[in-house]
Design a protein around this motif. Structure first.
Motif, PDB file in Angstrom:
ATOM      1  N   ARG A 378       6.083   5.241  -9.418  1.00  0.00           N
ATOM      2  CA  ARG A 378       7.065   6.352  -8.627  1.00  0.00           C
ATOM      3  C   ARG A 378       6.945   6.509  -7.157  1.00  0.00           C
ATOM      4  O   ARG A 378       5.973   5.898  -6.582  1.00  0.00           O
ATOM      5  CB  ARG A 378       6.711   7.786  -9.245  1.00  0.00           C
ATOM      6  CG  ARG A 378       6.983   7.792 -10.748  1.00  0.00           C
ATOM      7  CD  ARG A 378       6.872   8.990 -11.306  1.00  0.00           C
ATOM      8  NE  ARG A 378       6.932   9.020 -12.846  1.00  0.00           N
ATOM      9  CZ  ARG A 378       7.525   9.672 -13.498  1.00  0.00           C
ATOM     10  NH1 ARG A 378       7.502  11.190 -13.114  1.00  0.00           N
ATOM     11  NH2 ARG A 378       7.557   9.704 -14.941  1.00  0.00           N
ATOM     12  N   VAL A 379       7.864   7.145  -6.295  1.00  0.00           N
ATOM     13  CA  VAL A 379       7.909   6.892  -5.107  1.00  0.00           C
ATOM     14  C   VAL A 379       8.416   8.611  -4.560  1.00  0.00           C
ATOM     15  O   VAL A 379       9.176   9.202  -4.989  1.00  0.00           O
ATOM     16  CB  VAL A 379       9.037   6.102  -4.525  1.00  0.00           C
ATOM     17  CG1 VAL A 379       9.370   6.469  -2.978  1.00  0.00           C
ATOM     18  CG2 VAL A 379       8.684   4.457  -4.522  1.00  0.00           C
ATOM     19  N   THR A 390      13.293  12.949  -9.356  1.00  0.00           N
ATOM     20  CA  THR A 390      13.917  11.630  -8.477  1.00  0.00           C
ATOM     21  C   THR A 390      12.916  10.545  -8.172  1.00  0.00           C
ATOM     22  O   THR A 390      13.240   9.763  -7.525  1.00  0.00           O
ATOM     23  CB  THR A 390      14.818  12.025  -7.023  1.00  0.00           C
ATOM     24  OG1 THR A 390      13.611  13.050  -6.345  1.00  0.00           O
ATOM     25  CG2 THR A 390      15.769  13.103  -7.567  1.00  0.00           C
ATOM     26  N   THR A 391      11.724  10.966  -8.581  1.00  0.00           N
ATOM     27  CA  THR A 391      10.590  10.047  -8.080  1.00  0.00           C
ATOM     28  C   THR A 391      10.626   8.746  -9.290  1.00  0.00           C
ATOM     29  O   THR A 391      10.332   7.709  -9.008  1.00  0.00           O
ATOM     30  CB  THR A 391       9.120  10.716  -8.358  1.00  0.00           C
ATOM     31  OG1 THR A 391       8.681  11.111  -9.664  1.00  0.00           O
ATOM     32  CG2 THR A 391       9.101  11.637  -7.190  1.00  0.00           C
ATOM     33  N   ARG A 393      12.141   5.801 -11.294  1.00  0.00           N
ATOM     34  CA  ARG A 393      13.222   4.600 -10.937  1.00  0.00           C
ATOM     35  C   ARG A 393      14.359   4.728 -12.081  1.00  0.00           C
ATOM     36  O   ARG A 393      14.347   4.597 -13.321  1.00  0.00           O
ATOM     37  CB  ARG A 393      12.540   3.271 -11.135  1.00  0.00           C
ATOM     38  CG  ARG A 393      13.455   2.090 -11.054  1.00  0.00           C
ATOM     39  CD  ARG A 393      12.535   0.914 -11.172  1.00  0.00           C
ATOM     40  NE  ARG A 393      13.413  -0.070 -11.502  1.00  0.00           N
ATOM     41  CZ  ARG A 393      13.708  -1.320 -10.463  1.00  0.00           C
ATOM     42  NH1 ARG A 393      13.366  -1.165  -9.069  1.00  0.00           N
ATOM     43  NH2 ARG A 393      14.543  -2.267 -10.608  1.00  0.00           N
ATOM     44  N   THR A 405      17.780   6.622  -7.824  1.00  0.00           N
ATOM     45  CA  THR A 405      16.553   7.361  -7.759  1.00  0.00           C
ATOM     46  C   THR A 405      15.262   6.380  -7.949  1.00  0.00           C
ATOM     47  O   THR A 405      15.199   5.474  -8.425  1.00  0.00           O
ATOM     48  CB  THR A 405      16.304   8.422  -8.542  1.00  0.00           C
ATOM     49  OG1 THR A 405      16.108   8.027  -9.885  1.00  0.00           O
ATOM     50  CG2 THR A 405      17.422   9.457  -8.587  1.00  0.00           C
ATOM     51  N   GLY A 406      14.189   6.794  -7.318  1.00  0.00           N
ATOM     52  CA  GLY A 406      12.812   6.221  -7.124  1.00  0.00           C
ATOM     53  C   GLY A 406      12.919   5.033  -6.318  1.00  0.00           C
ATOM     54  O   GLY A 406      13.182   5.027  -5.311  1.00  0.00           O
ATOM     55  N   ASN A 407      12.335   3.980  -6.784  1.00  0.00           N
ATOM     56  CA  ASN A 407      12.172   2.634  -6.011  1.00  0.00           C
ATOM     57  C   ASN A 407      13.098   1.897  -6.542  1.00  0.00           C
ATOM     58  O   ASN A 407      12.788   1.088  -7.797  1.00  0.00           O
ATOM     59  CB  ASN A 407      10.609   2.355  -6.179  1.00  0.00           C
ATOM     60  CG  ASN A 407      10.464   0.905  -5.267  1.00  0.00           C
ATOM     61  OD1 ASN A 407      11.431   0.430  -4.629  1.00  0.00           O
ATOM     62  ND2 ASN A 407       9.167   0.497  -5.486  1.00  0.00           N
ATOM     63  N   ARG A 429      13.962   1.480   2.906  1.00  0.00           N
ATOM     64  CA  ARG A 429      12.969   1.957   2.720  1.00  0.00           C
ATOM     65  C   ARG A 429      11.888   1.562   3.872  1.00  0.00           C
ATOM     66  O   ARG A 429      10.829   2.338   4.055  1.00  0.00           O
ATOM     67  CB  ARG A 429      12.373   0.972   1.373  1.00  0.00           C
ATOM     68  CG  ARG A 429      10.811   1.379   1.025  1.00  0.00           C
ATOM     69  CD  ARG A 429      10.413   1.191  -0.628  1.00  0.00           C
ATOM     70  NE  ARG A 429      11.533   1.819  -1.278  1.00  0.00           N
ATOM     71  CZ  ARG A 429      11.826   3.128  -1.457  1.00  0.00           C
ATOM     72  NH1 ARG A 429      10.981   3.858  -0.949  1.00  0.00           N
ATOM     73  NH2 ARG A 429      12.670   3.580  -2.189  1.00  0.00           N
ATOM     74  N   ASN A 436      13.921   8.652  -1.944  1.00  0.00           N
ATOM     75  CA  ASN A 436      13.679   8.186  -3.385  1.00  0.00           C
ATOM     76  C   ASN A 436      15.441   8.658  -3.912  1.00  0.00           C
ATOM     77  O   ASN A 436      15.509   8.708  -5.187  1.00  0.00           O
ATOM     78  CB  ASN A 436      12.761   8.914  -4.114  1.00  0.00           C
ATOM     79  CG  ASN A 436      12.992  10.513  -4.148  1.00  0.00           C
ATOM     80  OD1 ASN A 436      13.787  11.021  -3.894  1.00  0.00           O
ATOM     81  ND2 ASN A 436      11.684  11.010  -4.355  1.00  0.00           N
TER      82      ASN A 436
END
Length: 499
Positions: A378-379, A390-391, A393, A405-407, A429, A436
């Protein structure tokens, strides 16, 4: 008495005639899947690689220019064969590795099962990659009358071996009768074409034919017979040059298969679908320019696929179709074309797109879930606390709008080697490590240069709501640890079932 028999005889005659007509209406269906084939690697997208056979088939048929697959191998194949999103089969994360006791769940029939049920002869040649740890997961137990190919996700093109986690190489080539020990040195791009042509030549024309030809080409490793590489001696980048030669083998193979169908008298009653399984891998010679990103990413370069439909039974030609179509749609589309039944399947995520393809009707699809992967690292922090996290993917398309969303993985734009490097950019990024959320209007901005997430927060929340509702229907991820019993050394040096 004669008057009593006449209506009965007429009914029998009418039934026979209608039965023949019904059979004639069911076309032969050939599905060709290329592996790691980039958006910018086909001639009609302006590629530096020559693909005359693919270009001709596409120009004689329908080019699918708003067509989506998945970013990596197993997910695309699972959705093709099941008609169901990854979140509904447990295959949301990564691929099925050879050492994992995993496979496309057995709780729903495959496309081949439904074709066989409809009276089709069903055959597969090439890469399976949907699990093999138990006999019941093998392709000949999942609807195919015959199979020739390899079960894992990658192998050497010439000796048909791949490594176990101990670093040793083991054979991965078989059919329903056992391992194929005598094909060493037979380049797989040629071997799989020849096996597919054998299927065509042996086919009984009284039955309709369904064949799934899943080429190894053009997945790494970069291996190609020298004459094909020499065609591209003007390409200075070694990886791109080898990759281009591999594409030429693929193009030649599809051309030879098409000719075999014509020689057998089957082409006029055939529908041929060509698709990639994901975007090209830029580290291995592939290219998706002008799309952003590449294989394994949630950018358009990861899954905006190359696809077209051709064949003598296609009622239109010279068409460019820009309606939204997804790889999961082939299941109901092709089973419907075969006059098969969808009874017995779990709820499908694919929709029948034949009217869209053959008549230009609007797509039945306005929403497309690209994926939700809860196991991916997660990001950042959640943008909101009352909707989708939203963390995580994930990516979803609703109408013109796409939310990530995410990475999403690297989002560079990478032109083919030798072209203007001024066109190369780096992912945001690099400058915003905690970011994210991205929002794009894909219709207006297919190359994803203009992130609208800050300008359109209401739209972000709307699409997060879609992700939240999809996530509520997801099944747990199937991603078991490696099983040491999978070691091919325990079974004569051949990859195969171990439970």
């Amino acid at each position: 008495m004669m008057k009593l028999w006449l209506p009965l005889l007429f009914a029998v005659w009418l039934s026979a005639v209608c039965g023949r007509d019904n059979n004639q209406k069911r076309p032969n269906i050939i599905f060709v899947l290329a592996d790691d084939y980039g958006f910018n690697d086909i001639g009609y997208h302006g590629s530096q690689i020559f693909t005359p056979n693919l270009d001709k088939l596409a120009s004689d048929g329908v080019k699918l220019e708003n067509y989506y697959v998945q970013p990596i191998c197993t997910p695309t194949r699972s959705q093709l064969m099941s008609g169901r999103y990854q979140i509904h089969t447990g295959l949301q994360h990564a691929i099925i590795w050879p050492e994992q006791p995993n496979g496309l769940p057995l709780d729903s029939p495959t496309m081949a099962d439904k074709m066989k049920e409809a009276g089709y002869a069903t055959h597969m040649v090439g890469k399976w990659h949907l699990g093999f740890y138990k006999d019941e997961y093998l392709p000949w137990n999942r609807g195919f009358d015959s199979y020739f190919g390899y079960l894992t996700g990658s192998e050497n093109y010439n000796n048909h071996k791949r490594t176990f986690m101990d670093g040793k190489w083991y054979l991965d080539l078989c059919d329903q009768d056992g391992p194929a020990h005598n094909e060493s040195g037979h380049y797989s791009g040629h071997l799989f074409t020849e096996k597919a042509i054998d299927v065509v030549q042996a086919h009984d024309p009284s039955k309709p034919l369904f064949m799934y030809l899943a080429y190894q080409s053009v997945h790494s490793p970069l291996q190609v017979p020298k004459p094909y590489e020499r065609k591209y001696k003007h390409i200075k980048d070694r990886n791109r040059r080898k990759y281009a030669g591999m594409v030429s083998v693929l193009d030649e193979g599809v051309g030879n298969l098409t000719q075999a169908l014509k020689d057998k008298g089957l082409w006029d009653n055939t529908i041929l679908v060509f698709s990639t399984d994901n975007g090209g891998q830029v580290y291995e010679g592939g290219n998706n320019f002008p799309l952003r990103g590449w294989k394994a990413s949630l950018w358009e370069g990861g899954f905006h696929g190359v696809g077209f439909v051709s064949g003598g039974r296609l009622p239109v030609s010279g068409v460019v179709n820009r309606e939204l179509i997804h790889v999961s749609d082939w299941f109901p589309t092709l089973v419907g074309l075969a006059q098969g039944s969808l009874n017995g399947t779990k709820p499908l995520d694919g929709v029948d797109q034949w009217d869209t393809i053959s008549q230009g009707a609007p797509s039945k699809r306005t929403v497309l879930l690209h994926n939700i992967d809860p196991l991916h690292p997660r990001v950042g922090v959640p943008l909101y606390n009352d909707t989708f996290d939203t963390t995580v993917r994930a990516a979803v398309r609703v109408g013109h709008m796409k939310l990530i969303t995410g990475n999403p993985s690297n989002g560079s734009w990478v032109p083919p080697p030798g072209e203007s490097q001024a066109l190369k950019f780096v992912s945001d990024r690099r400058t915003s490590p905690g970011k994210n959320v991205w929002l794009f209007n894909i219709t207006a901005d297919p190359t994803e240069h203009h992130d609208l997430s800050d300008q359109m927060p209401d739209m972000v929340r709307t699409l997060l709501g879609y992700l939240q509702r999809f996530n509520e229907t997801a099944v747990p991820v199937r991603y078991p640890p490696y099983d040491p019993r999978s070691n091919p050394a325990l079974r004569g040096g051949v990859w195969g079932p171990w439970e």
